[in-house]
Design a protein around this motif. Structure first.
Motif, PDB file in Angstrom:
ATOM      1  N   ILE A 330     -21.501  31.816  -4.971  1.00 22.99           N
ATOM      2  CA  ILE A 330     -20.781  31.003  -5.950  1.00 22.99           C
ATOM      3  C   ILE A 330     -19.453  31.638  -6.320  1.00 22.99           C
ATOM      4  N   SER A 331     -19.435  32.946  -6.536  1.00 18.32           N
ATOM      5  CA  SER A 331     -18.254  33.588  -7.123  1.00 18.32           C
ATOM      6  C   SER A 331     -17.212  34.042  -6.107  1.00 18.32           C
ATOM      7  N   LEU A 332     -17.596  34.201  -4.823  1.00 20.31           N
ATOM      8  CA  LEU A 332     -16.676  34.803  -3.858  1.00 20.31           C
ATOM      9  C   LEU A 332     -16.199  33.867  -2.746  1.00 20.31           C
ATOM     10  N   THR A 333     -16.814  32.689  -2.583  1.00 18.45           N
ATOM     11  CA  THR A 333     -16.326  31.770  -1.554  1.00 18.45           C
ATOM     12  C   THR A 333     -15.001  31.150  -1.993  1.00 18.45           C
ATOM     13  N   LEU A 334     -14.194  30.723  -1.026  1.00 17.40           N
ATOM     14  CA  LEU A 334     -12.833  30.261  -1.307  1.00 17.40           C
ATOM     15  C   LEU A 334     -12.778  28.758  -1.540  1.00 17.40           C
ATOM     16  N   HIS A 335     -11.939  28.374  -2.522  1.00 11.23           N
ATOM     17  CA  HIS A 335     -11.778  26.969  -2.884  1.00 11.23           C
ATOM     18  C   HIS A 335     -10.359  26.739  -3.391  1.00 11.23           C
ATOM     19  N   ASP A 336     -10.004  25.456  -3.574  1.00 16.93           N
ATOM     20  CA  ASP A 336      -8.757  25.083  -4.231  1.00 16.93           C
ATOM     21  C   ASP A 336      -9.064  24.656  -5.663  1.00 16.93           C
ATOM     22  N   TRP A 337      -8.086  24.856  -6.557  1.00 14.01           N
ATOM     23  CA  TRP A 337      -8.319  24.627  -7.978  1.00 14.01           C
ATOM     24  C   TRP A 337      -7.118  23.944  -8.623  1.00 14.01           C
ATOM     25  N   ASP A 338      -7.396  23.125  -9.634  1.00 18.95           N
ATOM     26  CA  ASP A 338      -6.346  22.507 -10.448  1.00 18.95           C
ATOM     27  C   ASP A 338      -6.988  22.100 -11.774  1.00 18.95           C
ATOM     28  N   PHE A 339      -6.710  22.856 -12.851  1.00 21.20           N
ATOM     29  CA  PHE A 339      -7.324  22.532 -14.140  1.00 21.20           C
ATOM     30  C   PHE A 339      -6.433  22.969 -15.294  1.00 21.20           C
ATOM     31  N   HIS A 340      -6.664  22.348 -16.454  1.00 24.24           N
ATOM     32  CA  HIS A 340      -5.939  22.650 -17.684  1.00 24.24           C
ATOM     33  C   HIS A 340      -6.554  23.895 -18.336  1.00 24.24           C
ATOM     34  N   TYR A 341      -5.741  24.707 -19.025  1.00 26.62           N
ATOM     35  CA  TYR A 341      -6.303  25.868 -19.723  1.00 26.62           C
ATOM     36  C   TYR A 341      -5.803  26.042 -21.158  1.00 26.62           C
ATOM     37  N   LYS A 342      -4.749  25.340 -21.554  1.00 23.59           N
ATOM     38  CA  LYS A 342      -4.126  25.603 -22.856  1.00 23.59           C
ATOM     39  C   LYS A 342      -5.037  25.236 -24.024  1.00 23.59           C
ATOM     40  N   PHE A 343      -5.681  24.072 -23.935  1.00 25.71           N
ATOM     41  CA  PHE A 343      -6.593  23.626 -24.989  1.00 25.71           C
ATOM     42  C   PHE A 343      -8.012  23.721 -24.451  1.00 25.71           C
ATOM     43  N   PHE A 344      -8.848  24.476 -25.168  1.00 31.47           N
ATOM     44  CA  PHE A 344     -10.149  24.863 -24.619  1.00 31.47           C
ATOM     45  C   PHE A 344     -11.028  23.657 -24.286  1.00 31.47           C
ATOM     46  N   GLN A 345     -11.053  22.649 -25.160  1.00 33.73           N
ATOM     47  CA  GLN A 345     -11.924  21.501 -24.887  1.00 33.73           C
ATOM     48  C   GLN A 345     -11.488  20.743 -23.633  1.00 33.73           C
ATOM     49  N   LEU A 346     -10.176  20.645 -23.417  1.00 33.19           N
ATOM     50  CA  LEU A 346      -9.699  20.006 -22.188  1.00 33.19           C
ATOM     51  C   LEU A 346     -10.076  20.838 -20.966  1.00 33.19           C
ATOM     52  N   MET A 347      -9.984  22.165 -21.101  1.00 33.63           N
ATOM     53  CA  MET A 347     -10.381  23.040 -19.997  1.00 33.63           C
ATOM     54  C   MET A 347     -11.873  22.870 -19.698  1.00 33.63           C
ATOM     55  N   GLN A 348     -12.681  22.825 -20.758  1.00 31.43           N
ATOM     56  CA  GLN A 348     -14.116  22.613 -20.567  1.00 31.43           C
ATOM     57  C   GLN A 348     -14.382  21.337 -19.769  1.00 31.43           C
ATOM     58  N   SER A 349     -13.720  20.257 -20.159  1.00 31.34           N
ATOM     59  CA  SER A 349     -13.923  18.967 -19.478  1.00 31.34           C
ATOM     60  C   SER A 349     -13.487  19.040 -18.020  1.00 31.34           C
ATOM     61  N   ASP A 350     -12.303  19.628 -17.787  1.00 30.19           N
ATOM     62  CA  ASP A 350     -11.798  19.760 -16.413  1.00 30.19           C
ATOM     63  C   ASP A 350     -12.778  20.536 -15.541  1.00 30.19           C
ATOM     64  N   LEU A 351     -13.219  21.678 -16.030  1.00 26.95           N
ATOM     65  CA  LEU A 351     -14.081  22.550 -15.227  1.00 26.95           C
ATOM     66  C   LEU A 351     -15.441  21.921 -14.966  1.00 26.95           C
ATOM     67  N   GLU A 352     -16.019  21.268 -15.979  1.00 23.93           N
ATOM     68  CA  GLU A 352     -17.345  20.687 -15.791  1.00 23.93           C
ATOM     69  C   GLU A 352     -17.283  19.416 -14.943  1.00 23.93           C
ATOM     70  N   ASP A 353     -16.297  18.557 -15.229  1.00 28.27           N
ATOM     71  CA  ASP A 353     -16.223  17.283 -14.505  1.00 28.27           C
ATOM     72  C   ASP A 353     -15.844  17.483 -13.039  1.00 28.27           C
ATOM     73  N   ASN A 354     -14.914  18.395 -12.770  1.00 30.20           N
ATOM     74  CA  ASN A 354     -14.378  18.543 -11.411  1.00 30.20           C
ATOM     75  C   ASN A 354     -15.080  19.609 -10.580  1.00 30.20           C
ATOM     76  N   TYR A 355     -15.695  20.603 -11.235  1.00 25.52           N
ATOM     77  CA  TYR A 355     -16.235  21.738 -10.476  1.00 25.52           C
ATOM     78  C   TYR A 355     -17.681  22.081 -10.823  1.00 25.52           C
ATOM     79  N   GLY A 356     -18.245  21.421 -11.834  1.00 23.47           N
ATOM     80  CA  GLY A 356     -19.618  21.742 -12.226  1.00 23.47           C
ATOM     81  C   GLY A 356     -19.742  23.073 -12.937  1.00 23.47           C
ATOM     82  N   ILE A 357     -18.668  23.541 -13.566  1.00 27.57           N
ATOM     83  CA  ILE A 357     -18.670  24.824 -14.281  1.00 27.57           C
ATOM     84  C   ILE A 357     -18.753  24.565 -15.779  1.00 27.57           C
ATOM     85  N   LYS A 358     -19.766  25.121 -16.430  1.00 25.03           N
ATOM     86  CA  LYS A 358     -19.881  25.022 -17.884  1.00 25.03           C
ATOM     87  C   LYS A 358     -19.242  26.271 -18.497  1.00 25.03           C
TER      88      LYS A 358
END
Length: 376
Positions: A330-358
């Protein structure tokens, strides 16, 4: 091993002359093109636009800057400056042409001297070279330019504000490491880590803390150095690397240092991945030997990097530790990424909806690595 012969581009040194405030010289390898819109004579304002071909917001900003340049063709001169190779930029311009002046900061001196950390970025100067305003190109509005123009009395031609020193193109030897790992103490101080990742080697220049942090993909405050150890170094790792080798451990061992792992508690972010749906590596392609990241003031984009690596970048911009799963798949395989980070709740939504990361921000327990000299 014989040294690699490398053709260096014509060096052009641009000196922004200043009256009261300046960052000093702007160094670029060459101009790709002059402005097709602006007059090079008697301008009151000059804008240096820091950008990259892989930076989405920078490319969008080019349209805005093009309109702005057409609105002030006789009072404002815009120079878009990138530290990518001329071939990369020329190839990009064939598909997405612009009428703006385009220049190359091949060695990154200007980016470093202006401490450019995020893109897009830029500086607006007057005819005397005084910095009037700094910010991303999208934030430079027509009304702001008009206001600064009303305040400025002096005018200067481009060739009096920008001095160009040309050095004949030559073939020189580009240094190649002869050992797998080469370490040299240097006197230069670095605000940040200078990274050169070529086909033949990885070169890191900066403080030992930042070098180890980068190699281990660990938040810098999770590394504690014994007093006297955090000096500045220039370090080469010759390629190819052993994919199973930990470069941070290799460096520390070569320097005859010891690591002691302890644990601390504090605010941080925990990543939990029960059902990953990571992007593959076909979503973003910035080509070879280009930066792997675009970090602007609200988004992180990355090309072919691991979860651990992107968490390291996120820890850097948020200034707090981030814990990722221990599972290497999970932690070392390579992927592409695009997500928001400035506002935490938006980052949470981006990561969970697009990548399955809580992502949870809470009090966490995290490792702290104490590096010290080995007792005699």
């Amino acid at each position: 091993m014989s040294c690699l012969k490398k053709k260096h581009f014509t060096l052009i040194i641009i000196c922004i002359l200043t009256a009261t405030y300046s960052y000093g010289q702007i160094k670029v390898s060459e101009f790709i093109q002059d402005s097709k819109i602006a007059s090079a004579e008697n301008n009151k304002l000059y804008f240096i636009d820091f950008w990259a071909t892989w930076c989405g917001p920078c490319i969008t900003a080019k349209e805005h800057l093009g309109v702005l340049q057409k609105q002030f063709p006789n009072d404002l001169y815009i120079v878009s400056l990138t530290k990518e190779s001329p071939l990369t930029v020329e190839r990009f311009l064939k598909g997405k042409p612009t009428e703006l002046a385009i220049a190359i900061d091949y060695n990154g001196e200007t980016f470093n001297s202006y401490k450019v950390a995020i893109l897009p970025d830029g500086v607006l100067i007057n005819a005397d070279g005084k910095v009037l305003w700094r910010g991303g190109a999208p934030d430079l509005k027509k009304e702001m330019v008009s206001k600064f123009l009303r305040q400025q009395k002096g005018e200067s031609a481009l060739n009096s504000v920008v001095k160009v020193l040309k050095v004949e193109e030559e073939i020189i030897d580009d240094y190649m490491p002869t050992e797998d790992l080469e370490i040299k103490t240097i006197l230069n101080s670095f605000e940040d880590l200078d990274i050169s990742n070529t086909t033949n080697y990885l070169k890191l220049s900066g403080s030992l803390n930042r070098i180890v942090s980068y190699l281990a993909k660990i938040y810098k405050n999770q590394i504690v150095l014994e007093e006297g150890l955090d000096m500045n170094y220039e370090i080469y790792f010759k390629k190819p690397f052993d994919k199973n080798e930990n470069l941070a451990v290799k460096l520390i061992t070569e320097m005859n240092l010891d690591i002691e792992r302890k644990f601390s508690e504090g605010e941080g972010i925990s990543f939990v991945v029960d059902s990953p749906k990571f992007w593959n590596t076909d979503q973003i392609d910035w080509g070879k030997n280009n930066a792997q990241y675009l970090v602007d003031d609200s988004q992180i984009k990355a090309d072919n990097v691991s979860l651990r690596d992107v968490a390291y970048q996120l820890a850097y911009v948020l200034d707090m530790p981030i814990i990722v799963p221990d599972d290497n798949e999970i932690s070392l395989t390579l992927h592409d990424w695009d997500f928001h980070y400035k506002f935490f709740q938006l980052m949470q939504s981006d990561l969970e909806d697009n990548y399955g990361i809580k992502a949870e921000k809470k009090k966490i327990t995290f490792p702290v690595y104490h590096i010290q000299k080995i007792a005699p």
